[in-house]
Design a protein around this motif. Structure first.
Motif, short mmCIF file in Angstrom:
data_model
loop_
_atom_site.label_atom_id
_atom_site.label_comp_id
_atom_site.label_asym_id
_atom_site.label_seq_id
_atom_site.Cartn_x
_atom_site.Cartn_y
_atom_site.Cartn_z
N LEU A 84 27.11 67.65 22.75
CA LEU A 84 26.61 68.06 24.06
C LEU A 84 25.46 67.16 24.47
CD1 LEU A 84 26.56 71.97 23.72
CD2 LEU A 84 28.25 70.55 24.90
N LYS A 85 25.63 66.49 25.59
CA LYS A 85 24.59 65.59 26.07
C LYS A 85 23.59 66.35 26.95
CE LYS A 85 23.84 61.47 28.91
NZ LYS A 85 24.48 60.42 29.74
N PRO A 86 22.30 66.23 26.67
CA PRO A 86 21.31 66.85 27.56
C PRO A 86 21.36 66.22 28.95
CG PRO A 86 20.32 66.23 25.46
CD PRO A 86 21.66 65.57 25.52
N ARG A 87 21.39 67.06 29.97
CA ARG A 87 21.46 66.59 31.35
C ARG A 87 20.55 67.45 32.22
NH1 ARG A 87 26.86 66.06 29.54
NH2 ARG A 87 27.75 64.00 29.98
N VAL A 88 20.29 66.96 33.42
CA VAL A 88 19.61 67.78 34.41
C VAL A 88 20.60 68.86 34.85
CG1 VAL A 88 18.43 67.86 36.63
CG2 VAL A 88 18.23 65.82 35.17
#
Length: 359
Positions: free
Chosen positions: A195-199
């Motif tokens: 899971l990529k951290p995103r806004v």
């Protein structure tokens, strides 16, 4: 009190001040003035303990978008005559937004086209902010979607909560315990870096999108929970709140549905913007996002019921018990549809952007 706030914005004699909308967290008014129409909000500092964090996040994101995507419409607060974003009085913390002409919101997706449009709008915002340094955003609601915390709170309530309610809720408790693998899978995804951290918006109910007279998206609103997160929060909340024709207040669980056309609309709308941003593991967990969010909400409702309704409150004795049962039933329906929904997700590709015609 209101006059002092309005004067801070240079509004001396507004034509009208009326309560606006039906938000549960912040108090909202629509202001009519010779200068125009505005939305005034009192921020609930019991929930958002640092309103300045919200303001800082919006400024940072707005600045980034104005440089990298200047054509994108991002609604920002009106500043006071002293160029402040927030007004503090003895009554609390306030902010003001321009009222967007020829716009409206809806509380329930009335057709799949609206679901598509809302999903596309949330996906577009996250996509355009792909290059934004997400670690620069402040956490406005700590642990908002921390499912491990919610599960641990649930286990504590099962031990220390209201004994009669624990006994009454035994079937719900057993089911929720049987689905603990959802928590484990989420933690594994995080730990592995899949899971990529995103806004992330974190509150993707359909009434947080402004629509025009043709029900096309204008902009995303209610940016209080705009902070670092994962795509499953936004997609999961859309699945939880758009797909079934009835929400968490419905007592007759037989009315709940997992409507395939609404799921397809969410997947098409969000992936129209995000297909090339999500990695393979994320795409393979698109439907998992719905399980994650529905399960977490069921945990929260039942935990509150076992703890004698200290968080959500109630309108009748078994209100949170009914809400928990509603979400458990919705989760069961999603589990039944999981393979079919993932099949739909897998076939949705956008080799080139085209206009959706069938809604």
């Amino acid at each position: 009190m209101m006059n002092d706030i309005l004067q801070a914005y240079g509004l001396i004699t507004p034509g009208s001040i009326k309560p606006f909308g039906d938000g549960l967290i912040n108090h909202t008014w629509k202001i009519e003035d010779e200068k125009g129409s505005f939305i005034l909000q009192k921020i609930n500092t019991g929930v958002f303990k640092h309103p300045e964090y919200i303001s800082e996040n919006i400024k940072a994101v707005s600045g980034y978008l104005s440089v990298h995507h200047p054509a994108y419409f991002f609604c920002t607060p009106v500043t006071t005559t002293q160029l402040d974003d927030l007004v503090y009085t003895s009554e609390g913390c306030f902010r003001m937004y321009p009222f967007i002409k020829n716009s409206h919101t809806i509380n329930v997706a009335e057709n799949a086209g609206q679901a598509f449009e809302a999903a596309r709008m949330f996906g577009e915002l996250t996509k355009l902010l792909a290059g934004f340094p997400v670690d620069k955003l402040k956490i406005t609601l700590p642990d908002f979607h921390n499912i491990s915390l919610r599960y641990n709170d649930f286990l504590k309530a099962v031990v220390h909560g209201n004994k009669e309610r624990i006994q009454q809720s035994s079937s719900l408790i057993n089911f929720l315990k049987s689905q603990q693998h959802i928590v484990a899978e989420y933690e594994q995804l995080k730990t592995s870096g899949a899971l990529k951290p995103r806004v992330t918006h974190h509150d993707t109910k359909i009434n947080n999108v402004l629509l025009d007279d043709n029900n096309k998206g204008i902009c995303v609103i209610d940016l209080d929970t705009l902070m670092p997160g994962y795509f499953i929060s936004d997609v999961g909340d859309m699945m939880r709140t758009y797909i079934s024709p009835f929400g968490e207040e419905e007592k007759n669980f037989s009315k709940l549905e997992m409507r395939e056309d609404y799921f397809t609309a969410i997947a098409e709308g969000y992936l129209y913007e995000m297909r090339n941003e999500l990695n393979e593991a994320e795409l393979n967990h698109f439907v998992f996002a719905g399980k994650f969010m529905i399960y977490m909400q069921a945990l929260r409702f039942l935990t509150d019921y076992l703890n004698n309704d200290i968080y959500y409150g109630r309108k009748y004795e078994e209100h949170n018990f009914v809400r928990a049962g509603n979400q458990v039933h919705l989760l069961q329906l999603l589990i039944e549809k999981e393979a079919r929904f993932q099949e739909i997700t897998n076939r949705i590709t956008f080799p080139k952007k085209t206009t959706r015609q069938n809604h």
